[in-house]
Design an enzyme around this catalytic site. Sequence first.
Site, PDB file in Angstrom:
ATOM      1  N   PHE A  51      26.883 -23.902 -23.486  1.00  0.00           N
ATOM      2  CA  PHE A  51      27.502 -23.578 -24.761  1.00  0.00           C
ATOM      3  C   PHE A  51      28.913 -24.153 -24.835  1.00  0.00           C
ATOM      4  CE2 PHE A  51      24.681 -20.039 -23.685  1.00  0.00           C
ATOM      5  CZ  PHE A  51      24.008 -19.753 -24.871  1.00  0.00           C
ATOM      6  N   ASP A  52      29.264 -24.705 -25.970  1.00  0.00           N
ATOM      7  CA  ASP A  52      30.663 -24.887 -26.316  1.00  0.00           C
ATOM      8  C   ASP A  52      31.238 -23.501 -26.621  1.00  0.00           C
ATOM      9  OD1 ASP A  52      33.108 -26.028 -27.107  1.00  0.00           O
ATOM     10  OD2 ASP A  52      32.428 -26.263 -29.172  1.00  0.00           O
ATOM     11  N   GLY A  53      32.571 -23.412 -26.655  1.00  0.00           N
ATOM     12  CA  GLY A  53      33.195 -22.122 -26.917  1.00  0.00           C
ATOM     13  C   GLY A  53      33.515 -21.903 -28.383  1.00  0.00           C
ATOM     14  N   ASP A  94      29.564 -27.459 -31.881  1.00  0.00           N
ATOM     15  CA  ASP A  94      29.779 -27.492 -33.324  1.00  0.00           C
ATOM     16  C   ASP A  94      30.241 -28.851 -33.821  1.00  0.00           C
ATOM     17  OD1 ASP A  94      33.147 -26.840 -34.019  1.00  0.00           O
ATOM     18  OD2 ASP A  94      32.361 -26.921 -31.979  1.00  0.00           O
ATOM     19  N   PHE A 154      24.740 -26.580 -26.814  1.00  0.00           N
ATOM     20  CA  PHE A 154      25.135 -26.252 -28.175  1.00  0.00           C
ATOM     21  C   PHE A 154      26.596 -26.618 -28.405  1.00  0.00           C
ATOM     22  CE2 PHE A 154      21.765 -23.193 -27.118  1.00  0.00           C
ATOM     23  CZ  PHE A 154      20.907 -23.339 -28.211  1.00  0.00           C
TER      24      PHE A 154
END
Length: 356
Positions: A197-199, A316, A314
């Site tokens: 995951f990105d944060g 954004d 993932f």
Amino acid sequence: MGMIVACPPSVFPAAPRRALWPMSHLLSLSLQPKPQNAITIAVSSRALFRMEEEQRIYKEKGVEEYVRYQLEHENEPLSPGPAFPFVRALEAVNSRLRELYPDSEDLFDIVLMTNNHAQVGVRLINSINHYNLFIERFCMTGGNSPICYLKAYHTNLYLSSDEEKVSEAIGEGIAAATIFSPSKDVAVPQSQLRVAFDGDAVLFSDESEQIVKAHGLDMFFEHEKTYENKPLAQGPLKGFLEALGRLQKKFYSKGLRLECPIRTYLVTARSAASSGARALKTLRSWGLETDEALFLAGAPKGPLLEKIRPHIFFDDQMFHVTGAQEMGTVAAHVPYGVAQAPRRTAPERQAPPAAQ
């Protein structure tokens, strides 16, 4: 640890007929969890399988020719798509959970969510049986958007290749991402699910990205230091990390922390010294953790992801998604937050029956 290659069809040969399944697999069908108890992963047909040729036929020749082609080829299994290794890894986790907790419904439940017409369903079913995937729940909406059904299925994560549908799901408060195939083949673990995951704007809100966009990096660093002990608001995929953590704890309680078949990663462009503490303290305040945390201070994410070899990553920002793809990672774009390009006021064309 056994390894499989992500996407080429030759890597996933025809599986034995269902009559030859081991008893543990037949038992799994009889213990299909109730949607309200399971961790539901909704996957579109074009995320699970490669359907470029079918989509080309739809765009060039229309719906009727598309359906005719699918009917004529319904005994030919579709090739694995970008979500295929992820789904296989989910099923491997389920197998371990059933061994440890035979009566539990705290499992992954995979739903094929597609706006294909029902006539195409036979080819999808045949393809799922060909690879021995345990997908018993289908939702085929015949050209209508399937988004309204996601909440009815208690969906924890929705993966699609249709960015409009994904944006619609995010707008409804459902964790969702547009999944992309890697640019080259990659070996991923067969017996351990790995999720990266990105944060910001993925696990967390886009609060900090708004500061960067409006005031620059220096103000961002000052802001993060000032609010280090104030947890960030949750982002769209916080709930999915929470669900993974719940299953991890079931293995930990059996003394299997080091052998846990789920491993999670935080892969962020944040700097550890200047802004990393707030991210970690936010996770702690939620009672969550990731197995590994990588603070890259703006360095490219692709090379690190190549070493991690997650089943899905993932982010954004499409810049990072593209970088991950180029290094062989299955990446998924989360269309949330200030980093997103303005959406079109109207789609160029109504979503086709094969559009997912």
